[in-house]
Design a protein around this motif. Structure first.
Motif, mmCIF file in Angstrom:
data_model
loop_
_atom_site.group_PDB
_atom_site.id
_atom_site.type_symbol
_atom_site.label_atom_id
_atom_site.label_comp_id
_atom_site.label_asym_id
_atom_site.label_seq_id
_atom_site.Cartn_x
_atom_site.Cartn_y
_atom_site.Cartn_z
ATOM 1 N N ILE A 86 -6.320 -4.768 -1.221
ATOM 2 C CA ILE A 86 -4.815 -4.383 -1.582
ATOM 3 C C ILE A 86 -3.813 -5.360 -1.667
ATOM 4 O O ILE A 86 -2.968 -5.350 -2.352
ATOM 5 C CB ILE A 86 -4.506 -3.538 -0.326
ATOM 6 C CG1 ILE A 86 -5.076 -2.084 -0.431
ATOM 7 C CG2 ILE A 86 -2.918 -3.167 -0.480
ATOM 8 C CD1 ILE A 86 -4.986 -1.069 0.425
ATOM 9 N N SER A 125 0.850 -1.264 -0.013
ATOM 10 C CA SER A 125 0.015 0.031 -0.030
ATOM 11 C C SER A 125 1.038 1.114 -0.168
ATOM 12 O O SER A 125 0.428 2.307 -0.539
ATOM 13 C CB SER A 125 -1.002 0.036 1.247
ATOM 14 O OG SER A 125 -0.222 0.399 2.496
ATOM 15 N N LEU A 161 -8.878 -2.701 -8.508
ATOM 16 C CA LEU A 161 -9.034 -2.351 -7.061
ATOM 17 C C LEU A 161 -10.158 -1.664 -6.643
ATOM 18 O O LEU A 161 -10.641 -2.013 -5.927
ATOM 19 C CB LEU A 161 -7.688 -1.621 -6.739
ATOM 20 C CG LEU A 161 -7.528 -1.067 -5.338
ATOM 21 C CD1 LEU A 161 -7.496 -2.211 -4.444
ATOM 22 C CD2 LEU A 161 -6.212 -0.186 -5.195
#
Length: 367
Positions: free
Chosen positions: A312, A63, A325
């Motif tokens: 993620i 991330s 995503l």
């Protein structure tokens, strides 16, 4: 240029162009230009991983990589048996020259190592010794393994420039609402402010930390960081519940001028929504950093948190962020509206959406 940007937003988002507006585009473009013309040193990020925290740590690092602009250097403190696994995984990441990492063993002062190891969770108190171990690192962002960045690390790193002359570190409050606060209701030791502070996200000017002499309630003489930790533990070890976080609360209780306080969206935890939404800043701007404490990424108690984590973790670098995503995540979040956190699920994607737009704007500008 305007027509081109409108076409860009419509093609990527299938939303009216005024949802983001030209302000978003120019903000992102300006930041990209500024970073190109104002190069700076790498951002340093530290994490401590023990036990079953390998996957969670790697997901956190992913991330951080996705959105960040400036180069990153990860300082990973891990048990010896995890080192090879970290190397195998991290060496496969497409860093593109932007990310480096260093692996370290878990180390405590030899004369008191056993006592520090058993304080709260295994290895958790390692963070207290980072200023003493990383002697050549000027500033550092420490995060727990259960952190997820929903906007560039650069943005929290920029708070270093907002410190006044006395501030050495930055953290967020433990609670926004005193009625559900832990420290103000149960603590048997001093704590910072009204509801205490949470140490899961801790930005540090380590040069200042190493130089500072701290006021304390053990001696009229001020003590440096390396001198104050063990006396604090000896005095309060029977009264602390949350280990090293409690020691930091005690330290900043006596030195409140040394702390910069983040708004709650920089350390958003289940407590901010399971009793009803109580982080107003997140409602307005979205969540910037998600903190899945209480193990909520790995059980079914808080499916909103787990959905973000899984999205993620499963995202493949290089895939389209909208279709691979953002959109799948929103579909999963819409299934959680039966929970208190699910009722405000839009705060979980509000900033993430903007971060993706900014990233594509930078890429478009860089072509």
């Amino acid at each position: 240029c305007k027509n081109l940007s409108v076409s860009f937003w419509n093609s990527y988002w299938m939303l009216p162009s005024d949802v983001c507006g030209m302000n978003c585009f120019w903000e992102a473009a300006f930041r990209y230009d500024y970073m190109k013309t104002h190069p700076s040193e790498k951002m340093h990020l530290a994490v401590v991983a023990c036990g079953e925290r390998l996957e969670e740590t790697v997901t956190m690092l992913r991330s951080a990589i996705i959105f960040s602009i400036k180069p990153l250097h990860f300082h990973i403190f891990a048990e010896d048996q995890l080192h090879e696994s970290f190397k195998d995984i991290l060496d496969e990441f497409p860093y593109e020259g932007r990310v480096n990492y260093t692996l370290y063993p878990i180390t405590f002062p030899s004369e008191s190592a056993a006592e520090w190891k058993k304080l709260f969770k295994p290895c958790a108190s390692q963070r207290l010794f980072l200023p003493l171990i990383l002697k050549n690192v000027d500033s550092l962002l420490y995060v727990d393994t259960d952190i997820l960045f929903l906007r560039p690390v650069d943005d929290i790193w920029s708070f270093l420039g907002k410190f006044n002359s006395t501030q050495i570190a930055a953290m967020a409050p433990e609670h926004e609402e005193p009625r559900i606060g832990w420290y103000n209701r149960f603590a048997r030791h001093p704590y910072y402010g009204v509801t205490g502070i949470n140490s899961g996200v801790m930005l540090m000017n380590m040069t200042r930390i190493r130089r500072k002499y701290f006021k304390n309630d053990m001696t009229p003489v001020r003590l440096q960081w390396g001198e104050i930790l063990m006396p604090l533990l000896k005095k309060y070890k029977l009264n602390i519940t949350w280990g090293d976080q409690d020691l930091l609360n005690i330290m900043f209780f006596h030195n409140p001028e040394s702390l910069y306080v983040f708004p709650c969206q920089w350390n958003y935890r289940p407590d901010h929504c399971i009793y009803g939404s109580n982080c107003k800043a997140a409602e307005e701007e979205g969540i910037f950093i998600l903190h899945g404490n209480r193990g909520v990424y790995h059980d079914d108690k808080q499916p909103t948190f787990r959905a973000v984590y899984e999205a993620i973790k499963n995202y493949l670098f290089g895939d389209d962020l909208v279709h691979s995503l953002l959109q799948p995540l929103e579909r999963e979040l819409q299934k959680t509206t039966h929970t208190y956190c699910g009722r405000v699920y839009k705060v979980f994607i509000k900033q993430l959406t903007k971060s993706i737009r900014d990233l594509y704007a930078r890429r478009s500008k860089g072509r």
